[in-house]
Design a protein around this motif. Structure first.
Motif, PDB file in Angstrom:
ATOM      1  N   ALA A 139     -11.301  -0.420   8.892  1.00  0.00           N
ATOM      2  CA  ALA A 139     -11.230  -0.348   7.434  1.00  0.00           C
ATOM      3  C   ALA A 139     -11.175   1.083   6.903  1.00  0.00           C
ATOM      4  O   ALA A 139     -10.488   1.347   5.914  1.00  0.00           O
ATOM      5  CB  ALA A 139     -12.416  -1.080   6.812  1.00  0.00           C
ATOM      6  N   ARG A 140     -11.841   2.014   7.544  1.00  0.00           N
ATOM      7  CA  ARG A 140     -11.920   3.373   6.998  1.00  0.00           C
ATOM      8  C   ARG A 140     -10.565   4.075   6.920  1.00  0.00           C
ATOM      9  O   ARG A 140     -10.395   4.979   6.117  1.00  0.00           O
ATOM     10  CB  ARG A 140     -12.913   4.222   7.795  1.00  0.00           C
ATOM     11  CG  ARG A 140     -12.461   4.565   9.191  1.00  0.00           C
ATOM     12  CD  ARG A 140     -13.487   5.441   9.930  1.00  0.00           C
ATOM     13  NE  ARG A 140     -12.865   6.014  11.100  1.00  0.00           N
ATOM     14  CZ  ARG A 140     -12.123   7.109  11.106  1.00  0.00           C
ATOM     15  NH1 ARG A 140     -11.940   7.795  10.009  1.00  0.00           N
ATOM     16  NH2 ARG A 140     -11.569   7.552  12.230  1.00  0.00           N
ATOM     17  N   ILE A 141      -9.581   3.662   7.723  1.00  0.00           N
ATOM     18  CA  ILE A 141      -8.277   4.326   7.682  1.00  0.00           C
ATOM     19  C   ILE A 141      -7.267   3.598   6.789  1.00  0.00           C
ATOM     20  O   ILE A 141      -6.181   4.106   6.540  1.00  0.00           O
ATOM     21  CB  ILE A 141      -7.681   4.550   9.087  1.00  0.00           C
ATOM     22  CG1 ILE A 141      -7.343   3.246   9.777  1.00  0.00           C
ATOM     23  CG2 ILE A 141      -8.614   5.420   9.927  1.00  0.00           C
ATOM     24  CD1 ILE A 141      -6.526   3.431  11.062  1.00  0.00           C
ATOM     25  N   VAL A 142      -7.652   2.418   6.286  1.00  0.00           N
ATOM     26  CA  VAL A 142      -6.807   1.675   5.343  1.00  0.00           C
ATOM     27  C   VAL A 142      -7.287   2.084   3.954  1.00  0.00           C
ATOM     28  O   VAL A 142      -8.337   1.641   3.492  1.00  0.00           O
ATOM     29  CB  VAL A 142      -6.921   0.153   5.555  1.00  0.00           C
ATOM     30  CG1 VAL A 142      -5.989  -0.587   4.611  1.00  0.00           C
ATOM     31  CG2 VAL A 142      -6.632  -0.215   7.009  1.00  0.00           C
ATOM     32  N   GLN A 143      -6.507   2.946   3.308  1.00  0.00           N
ATOM     33  CA  GLN A 143      -6.970   3.579   2.079  1.00  0.00           C
ATOM     34  C   GLN A 143      -6.040   3.292   0.911  1.00  0.00           C
ATOM     35  O   GLN A 143      -4.876   2.962   1.104  1.00  0.00           O
ATOM     36  CB  GLN A 143      -7.055   5.090   2.289  1.00  0.00           C
ATOM     37  CG  GLN A 143      -8.013   5.470   3.394  1.00  0.00           C
ATOM     38  CD  GLN A 143      -7.905   6.934   3.710  1.00  0.00           C
ATOM     39  OE1 GLN A 143      -8.346   7.766   2.929  1.00  0.00           O
ATOM     40  NE2 GLN A 143      -7.297   7.245   4.840  1.00  0.00           N
TER      41      GLN A 143
END
Length: 165
Positions: A139-143
């Motif tokens: 999730a952290r890289i889907v921005q």
């Protein structure tokens, strides 16, 4: 440094630049340059900006339609973004992205999404709250960055040319 819209005749320079920029990247799969051509051919290259220095294209960014939970809603995907390898980390990419985001915002876009390093894109206003997902990526890289309205939730999909890769 001049930032301008892609013009007819820039295609080869953009293709070659993108190949050079992505060649040393561990995450690259070698298709990045051809994806821009596919976006262009399908009519999904919504915004294509270049940076010129001394008449030479040294940077490029592409924006194309995206959907979240099957709804387009004036959302766009950012990428690929390319800068000459020997000119990276000098603000060229940041300037291109900022200009592109301003253009999208002025055109009434709801927001923009990307897959990328939070340390790179966070300072530009992109964030991940885990509400949007892409394939099985963490999730952290889907921005995303929201221009108007509520932050979306659901599955992110990019233009068909980008999804085929």
């Amino acid at each position: 440094m001049i930032i301008r819209d892609e013009q007819p005749g820039d295609e080869d320079a953009i293709h070659q630049l993108t190949e050079r920029a992505f060649a040393p990247m561990a995450f690259a799969d070698g298709t990045e340059a051809s994806l821009i051509g596919e976006l262009r051919a399908s009519g999904d290259l919504t915004l294509s900006l270049v940076v010129e220095i001394d008449g030479r294209i040294v940077g490029h960014v592409a924006f194309s339609p995206a959907s979240i939970n099957g709804v387009h809603g004036d959302w766009y995907g950012l990428g690929p973004v390319s800068v000459e390898p020997d000119m990276q980390r000098n603000g060229i990419g940041r300037a291109l992205i900022s200009c592109g985001l301003d253009c999208l915002r002025s055109a009434g876009a709801a927001g923009c999404a990307l897959i990328g390093n939070p340390k790179v894109y966070g300072p530009m206003g992109f964030a991940s709250d885990g509400a949007i997902s892409y394939r099985d990526l963490e999730a952290r890289i889907v921005q995303r960055i929201v221009f108007v309205g509520e932050a979306p939730a659901g599955e992110l999909l990019f233009a068909p040319a980008l999804e085929a890769s």
